[in-house]
Design an enzyme around this catalytic site. Structure first.
Site, PDB file in Angstrom:
ATOM      1  N   GLU A  99     -30.488 -18.362 -37.194  1.00  0.00           N
ATOM      2  CA  GLU A  99     -29.109 -18.111 -36.780  1.00  0.00           C
ATOM      3  C   GLU A  99     -28.062 -18.707 -37.530  1.00  0.00           C
ATOM      4  OE1 GLU A  99     -29.178 -18.991 -32.526  1.00  0.00           O
ATOM      5  OE2 GLU A  99     -30.598 -17.449 -31.984  1.00  0.00           O
ATOM      6  N   VAL A 100     -28.412 -19.991 -38.040  1.00  0.00           N
ATOM      7  CA  VAL A 100     -27.550 -20.831 -38.659  1.00  0.00           C
ATOM      8  C   VAL A 100     -28.259 -20.969 -40.124  1.00  0.00           C
ATOM      9  CG1 VAL A 100     -26.452 -23.130 -38.933  1.00  0.00           C
ATOM     10  CG2 VAL A 100     -26.900 -22.111 -36.593  1.00  0.00           C
ATOM     11  N   HIS A 104     -32.717 -26.023 -41.603  1.00  0.00           N
ATOM     12  CA  HIS A 104     -32.978 -27.033 -40.636  1.00  0.00           C
ATOM     13  C   HIS A 104     -34.275 -26.996 -40.131  1.00  0.00           C
ATOM     14  CE1 HIS A 104     -31.171 -23.446 -38.688  1.00  0.00           C
ATOM     15  NE2 HIS A 104     -31.979 -23.729 -37.534  1.00  0.00           N
ATOM     16  N   HIS A 106     -36.522 -27.696 -36.417  1.00  0.00           N
ATOM     17  CA  HIS A 106     -36.520 -28.126 -34.998  1.00  0.00           C
ATOM     18  C   HIS A 106     -37.575 -28.821 -34.772  1.00  0.00           C
ATOM     19  CE1 HIS A 106     -34.175 -24.396 -33.789  1.00  0.00           C
ATOM     20  NE2 HIS A 106     -34.327 -23.983 -35.119  1.00  0.00           N
TER      21      HIS A 106
HETATM   22  P1  AMP Z   1     -31.934 -20.995 -35.588  1.00  0.00           P
HETATM   23  O1  AMP Z   1     -30.927 -20.871 -36.895  1.00  0.00           O
HETATM   24  O2  AMP Z   1     -32.782 -19.715 -35.329  1.00  0.00           O
HETATM   25  O3  AMP Z   1     -32.898 -22.066 -36.400  1.00  0.00           O
HETATM   26  O4  AMP Z   1     -31.444 -21.511 -34.594  1.00  0.00           O
HETATM   27  C1  AMP Z   1     -30.051 -22.621 -34.720  1.00  0.00           C
HETATM   28  C2  AMP Z   1     -30.360 -23.335 -33.725  1.00  0.00           C
HETATM   29  O5  AMP Z   1     -28.820 -24.147 -33.683  1.00  0.00           O
HETATM   30  C3  AMP Z   1     -30.152 -23.064 -31.994  1.00  0.00           C
HETATM   31  O6  AMP Z   1     -31.349 -23.729 -31.615  1.00  0.00           O
HETATM   32  C4  AMP Z   1     -28.848 -23.508 -31.650  1.00  0.00           C
HETATM   33  O7  AMP Z   1     -29.146 -23.749 -30.232  1.00  0.00           O
HETATM   34  C5  AMP Z   1     -28.530 -24.514 -32.448  1.00  0.00           C
HETATM   35  N1  AMP Z   1     -27.165 -24.820 -32.426  1.00  0.00           N
HETATM   36  C6  AMP Z   1     -25.929 -24.107 -32.828  1.00  0.00           C
HETATM   37  N2  AMP Z   1     -24.828 -24.502 -32.839  1.00  0.00           N
HETATM   38  C7  AMP Z   1     -25.191 -25.870 -32.503  1.00  0.00           C
HETATM   39  C8  AMP Z   1     -24.237 -27.090 -32.428  1.00  0.00           C
HETATM   40  N3  AMP Z   1     -22.920 -26.956 -32.534  1.00  0.00           N
HETATM   41  N4  AMP Z   1     -24.860 -28.192 -32.318  1.00  0.00           N
HETATM   42  C9  AMP Z   1     -26.071 -28.540 -32.084  1.00  0.00           C
HETATM   43  N5  AMP Z   1     -27.236 -27.353 -32.257  1.00  0.00           N
HETATM   44  C10 AMP Z   1     -26.480 -25.971 -32.301  1.00  0.00           C
END
Ligand code: AMP
Length: 111
Positions: A99-100, A104, A106
């Site tokens: 999503e982002v 990163h 987890h």
């Molecule tokens: P992914 O890109 O699927 O690995 O997921 C992105 C992760 O970023 C998700 O678990 C979101 O809950 C988390 N996330 C999105 N915005 C923020 C933020 N402002 N601060 C911390 N975590 C975030």
């Protein structure tokens, strides 16, 4: 795809939006996930502009790679889950559920 400087983690790196920081090193920062899916749910990101794990592995310098993974281990130690255990996840691309689009991992852990 080119790296989008306006992604949310780039804004966190520039201190434009807040986060619950766990630690910061020369090469990485870690912070609590805003929508935790486990008792411990922390994200670790490199400071460099890498879109995903494939981009990072292919294009980051050896120093950045070592610095990032040291940041992961330091985060694990700070969270005191090195003995208890944890899960490590990296999503890549839309088919991988990303999503982002700033690389990163987890770190997830439950009692
Ligand atoms: P992914 O890109 O699927 O690995 O997921 C992105 C992760 O970023 C998700 O678990 C979101 O809950 C988390 N996330 C999105 N915005 C923020 C933020 N402002 N601060 C911390 N975590 C975030």
């Amino acid at each position: 795809m080119i790296y989008d400087e306006q992604n949310i983690f780039a804004k966190i790196l520039r201190d434009e939006i807040p986060c619950e920081k766990i630690l910061e090193t020369n090469d990485a920062i870690s912070f609590n996930d805003i929508s935790p899916k486990a008792k411990v749910h922390v994200l670790v990101i490199p400071k460099g502009p890498y879109i995903d794990i494939y981009d990072f592995n292919k294009n980051a310098s050896k120093e950045e790679v070592v610095g990032f993974w040291n940041g992961v281990n330091e985060t694990i130690e700070k969270l005191q889950i090195e003995k208890k255990g944890f899960q490590l996840k990296a999503h890549k691309g839309e088919a991988g559920g990303q999503e982002v689009f700033h690389f990163h991992v987890h770190i997830l852990s439950n009692d």
